[in-house]
Design an enzyme around this catalytic site. Structure first.
Site, PDB file in Angstrom:
ATOM      1  N   LYS A  40      20.060  34.713 -76.551  1.00  0.00           N
ATOM      2  CA  LYS A  40      18.690  34.569 -76.042  1.00  0.00           C
ATOM      3  C   LYS A  40      18.364  35.681 -75.054  1.00  0.00           C
ATOM      4  O   LYS A  40      19.169  35.996 -74.169  1.00  0.00           O
ATOM      5  CB  LYS A  40      18.510  33.188 -75.391  1.00  0.00           C
ATOM      6  CG  LYS A  40      17.073  32.943 -74.928  1.00  0.00           C
ATOM      7  CD  LYS A  40      16.759  31.480 -74.733  1.00  0.00           C
ATOM      8  CE  LYS A  40      15.365  31.247 -74.181  1.00  0.00           C
ATOM      9  NZ  LYS A  40      14.318  31.697 -75.120  1.00  0.00           N
ATOM     10  N   HIS A  79      21.187  27.862 -73.284  1.00  0.00           N
ATOM     11  CA  HIS A  79      20.904  28.405 -74.617  1.00  0.00           C
ATOM     12  C   HIS A  79      22.057  29.275 -75.099  1.00  0.00           C
ATOM     13  O   HIS A  79      22.893  29.706 -74.307  1.00  0.00           O
ATOM     14  CB  HIS A  79      19.610  29.232 -74.609  1.00  0.00           C
ATOM     15  CG  HIS A  79      18.362  28.408 -74.569  1.00  0.00           C
ATOM     16  ND1 HIS A  79      17.832  27.926 -73.399  1.00  0.00           N
ATOM     17  CD2 HIS A  79      17.541  27.964 -75.564  1.00  0.00           C
ATOM     18  CE1 HIS A  79      16.739  27.224 -73.665  1.00  0.00           C
ATOM     19  NE2 HIS A  79      16.538  27.228 -74.969  1.00  0.00           N
TER      20      HIS A  79
HETATM   21  N1  LIG Z   1       8.676  27.703 -79.516  1.00  0.00           N
HETATM   22  C1  LIG Z   1       9.847  27.243 -79.959  1.00  0.00           C
HETATM   23  O1  LIG Z   1      10.006  26.062 -80.322  1.00  0.00           O
HETATM   24  C2  LIG Z   1      10.993  28.203 -80.064  1.00  0.00           C
HETATM   25  C3  LIG Z   1      10.824  29.482 -79.629  1.00  0.00           C
HETATM   26  N2  LIG Z   1      11.806  30.407 -79.788  1.00  0.00           N
HETATM   27  C4  LIG Z   1      11.494  31.761 -79.404  1.00  0.00           C
HETATM   28  O2  LIG Z   1      11.394  32.553 -80.588  1.00  0.00           O
HETATM   29  C5  LIG Z   1      11.722  33.906 -80.281  1.00  0.00           C
HETATM   30  C6  LIG Z   1      12.764  34.402 -81.280  1.00  0.00           C
HETATM   31  O3  LIG Z   1      13.989  33.740 -81.044  1.00  0.00           O
HETATM   32  P1  LIG Z   1      15.220  33.907 -82.043  1.00  0.00           P
HETATM   33  O4  LIG Z   1      14.797  33.510 -83.415  1.00  0.00           O
HETATM   34  O5  LIG Z   1      16.389  33.239 -81.425  1.00  0.00           O
HETATM   35  O6  LIG Z   1      15.426  35.494 -81.977  1.00  0.00           O
HETATM   36  P2  LIG Z   1      16.152  36.478 -83.044  1.00  0.00           P
HETATM   37  O7  LIG Z   1      16.607  37.646 -82.222  1.00  0.00           O
HETATM   38  O8  LIG Z   1      17.132  35.743 -83.859  1.00  0.00           O
HETATM   39  O9  LIG Z   1      14.951  36.923 -84.005  1.00  0.00           O
HETATM   40  C7  LIG Z   1      13.919  37.771 -83.549  1.00  0.00           C
HETATM   41  C8  LIG Z   1      13.180  38.361 -84.732  1.00  0.00           C
HETATM   42  O10 LIG Z   1      12.205  39.281 -84.199  1.00  0.00           O
HETATM   43  C9  LIG Z   1      12.450  40.574 -84.739  1.00  0.00           C
HETATM   44  N3  LIG Z   1      12.230  41.574 -83.696  1.00  0.00           N
HETATM   45  C10 LIG Z   1      12.961  41.752 -82.575  1.00  0.00           C
HETATM   46  N4  LIG Z   1      12.448  42.766 -81.861  1.00  0.00           N
HETATM   47  C11 LIG Z   1      11.388  43.244 -82.539  1.00  0.00           C
HETATM   48  C12 LIG Z   1      10.455  44.286 -82.321  1.00  0.00           C
HETATM   49  N5  LIG Z   1      10.508  45.064 -81.223  1.00  0.00           N
HETATM   50  N6  LIG Z   1       9.472  44.474 -83.228  1.00  0.00           N
HETATM   51  C13 LIG Z   1       9.401  43.688 -84.338  1.00  0.00           C
HETATM   52  N7  LIG Z   1      10.262  42.682 -84.604  1.00  0.00           N
HETATM   53  C14 LIG Z   1      11.243  42.460 -83.708  1.00  0.00           C
HETATM   54  C15 LIG Z   1      13.897  40.598 -85.202  1.00  0.00           C
HETATM   55  O11 LIG Z   1      14.078  41.542 -86.253  1.00  0.00           O
HETATM   56  C16 LIG Z   1      14.058  39.152 -85.688  1.00  0.00           C
HETATM   57  O12 LIG Z   1      13.555  39.008 -87.004  1.00  0.00           O
HETATM   58  C17 LIG Z   1      12.187  33.902 -78.815  1.00  0.00           C
HETATM   59  O13 LIG Z   1      11.130  34.294 -77.998  1.00  0.00           O
HETATM   60  C18 LIG Z   1      12.548  32.440 -78.575  1.00  0.00           C
HETATM   61  O14 LIG Z   1      12.486  32.072 -77.240  1.00  0.00           O
HETATM   62  C19 LIG Z   1      12.997  30.089 -80.379  1.00  0.00           C
HETATM   63  C20 LIG Z   1      13.234  28.806 -80.807  1.00  0.00           C
HETATM   64  C21 LIG Z   1      12.245  27.757 -80.664  1.00  0.00           C
HETATM   65  O1  LIG Z   2      15.409  31.120 -77.750  1.00  0.00           O
HETATM   66  C1  LIG Z   2      15.623  29.949 -78.141  1.00  0.00           C
HETATM   67  O2  LIG Z   2      16.590  29.659 -78.873  1.00  0.00           O
HETATM   68  C2  LIG Z   2      14.680  28.898 -77.715  1.00  0.00           C
HETATM   69  N1  LIG Z   2      13.612  29.279 -77.071  1.00  0.00           N
HETATM   70  C3  LIG Z   2      12.558  28.447 -76.631  1.00  0.00           C
HETATM   71  C4  LIG Z   2      12.370  28.583 -75.132  1.00  0.00           C
HETATM   72  O3  LIG Z   2      12.477  29.707 -74.611  1.00  0.00           O
HETATM   73  O4  LIG Z   2      12.085  27.582 -74.473  1.00  0.00           O
HETATM   74  C5  LIG Z   2      12.640  27.035 -77.149  1.00  0.00           C
HETATM   75  C6  LIG Z   2      14.018  26.508 -77.400  1.00  0.00           C
HETATM   76  O5  LIG Z   2      14.573  26.075 -76.196  1.00  0.00           O
HETATM   77  C7  LIG Z   2      14.928  27.502 -78.102  1.00  0.00           C
END
Ligand SMILES: NC(=O)C1=CN([C@@H]2O[C@H](COP(=O)(O)OP(=O)(O)OC[C@H]3O[C@@H](n4cnc5c(N)ncnc54)[C@H](O)[C@@H]3O)[C@@H](O)[C@H]2O)C=CC1
Ligand SMILES: O=C(O)C1=N[C@H](C(=O)O)C[C@H](O)C1
Length: 252
Positions: free
Chosen positions: A145, A141
């Site tokens: 992350k 990733h």
């Molecule tokens: N299920 C899926 O298909 C996917 C899941 N994810 C997950 O989504 C989550 C976010 O990933 P990204 O967008 O890359 O992160 P990022 O860091 O770009 O965004 C995180 C967001 O949460 C907010 N945030 C962070 N800490 C906070 C807190 N203590 N209180 C309130 N808001 C807070 C930030 O301001 C930001 O808006 C991760 O857990 C990641 O693994 C990411 C991509 C795909």
């Molecule tokens: O943090 C990410 O970017 C992603 N998080 C998810 C995970 O923890 O599996 C899904 C995807 O791989 C992207």
């Protein structure tokens, strides 16, 4: 429908917000740093979430576990279904989601890419067809992350355990004199650049190697799946749902 997106300033939440607006839904983007707009909608402060949820059809959350538990709790109090994409929950966080799912439908998925659902099925099949083969998982990733291994890696390892009907010992990297032991599955984490998300499982024995790889090429794939889930969830009975329920397939 009115869709509240928490983490709307984030990498994935921003993409989800654009997908929500692009499909013609009313977008309510929420952030703890509410300055500016996302997809043409004004960012709203997270402390206003209880009021913002009042007329919402669904909440979609991509934040961090501590915030997600808080936001999903507000959704449960407001009777609003919740789609959770956030990963990295500990057991306390998972039970908080279970508590919320007693009053609203809640869909949590570690990966909203359809290809990962297919990969889960293929992994189960390979694990059954190749008993005793060594398995090693590598995930890669972007350098921003936070959680490791990824949520998807954990879901894949759980699927492997289910198919093998055993609990493999998850060995995180190796160093020094550290030979492979029977019953281990090696787990390798790489963080570099802007890689959207890649998961690879290697099955090896009998002078052969089978490699299964999924690679997300944009965050749009996660956003599309999450919004598919958000359109599917309202009107369902309270309880836990998985992305496979949305696309008529497997689990999480
Ligand atoms: N299920 C899926 O298909 C996917 C899941 N994810 C997950 O989504 C989550 C976010 O990933 P990204 O967008 O890359 O992160 P990022 O860091 O770009 O965004 C995180 C967001 O949460 C907010 N945030 C962070 N800490 C906070 C807190 N203590 N209180 C309130 N808001 C807070 C930030 O301001 C930001 O808006 C991760 O857990 C990641 O693994 C990411 C991509 C795909
Ligand atoms: O943090 C990410 O970017 C992603 N998080 C998810 C995970 O923890 O599996 C899904 C995807 O791989 C992207």
């Amino acid at each position: 429908m009115r869709v509240v997106v928490t983490g709307a300033t984030g990498r994935t939440g921003g993409e989800v917000a654009r997908e929500v607006a692009g499909r013609g839904h009313e977008l309510v983007p929420v952030s703890r740093e509410p300055a500016g707009t996302v997809a043409g909608a004004d960012l709203r402060p997270a402390e206003d979430l209880p009021a913002l949820l009042a007329d919402a059809a669904v909440l979609v959350d991509f934040t961090v576990p501590v915030a997600s538990v808080d936001y999903v709790g507000h959704a449960a109090e407001a009777g609003v279904p919740a789609v959770v994409g956030t990963t990295g929950f500990d057991s306390g966080g998972m039970s908080a989601l279970d508590d919320a799912a007693e009053s609203v439908p809640l869909l949590k998925a570690s990966n909203f890419a359809r290809g990962v659902q297919a990969l889960l099925n293929v992994v189960r099949e390979a694990a059954t067809a190749l008993p005793g083969y060594d398995v090693e998982l590598t995930e890669t990733h972007h350098n921003g992350k936070r959680d490791a291994p990824s949520g998807t890696a954990t879901t894949l390892l759980d699927a492997l355990d289910d198919a093998r009907e055993e609990s493999l010992d998850r060995t995180h990297g190796r160093e020094g004199e550290d030979p492979r032991e029977p019953g281990q599955v090696g787990v390798h984490v790489r963080r570099a650049g802007n890689v959207r998300g890649e998961h690879e499982l290697m099955f090896a024995d009998n002078d052969e190697v089978l490699t299964l790889t999924h690679r997300a090429e944009s965050r749009g794939v996660f956003a599309a799946g999450a919004v598919d889930a958000a359109e599917w969830l309202p009107g369902r009975a309270p309880g836990r749902y998985e992305f496979g329920d949305v696309i008529g397939d497997g689990d999480d």
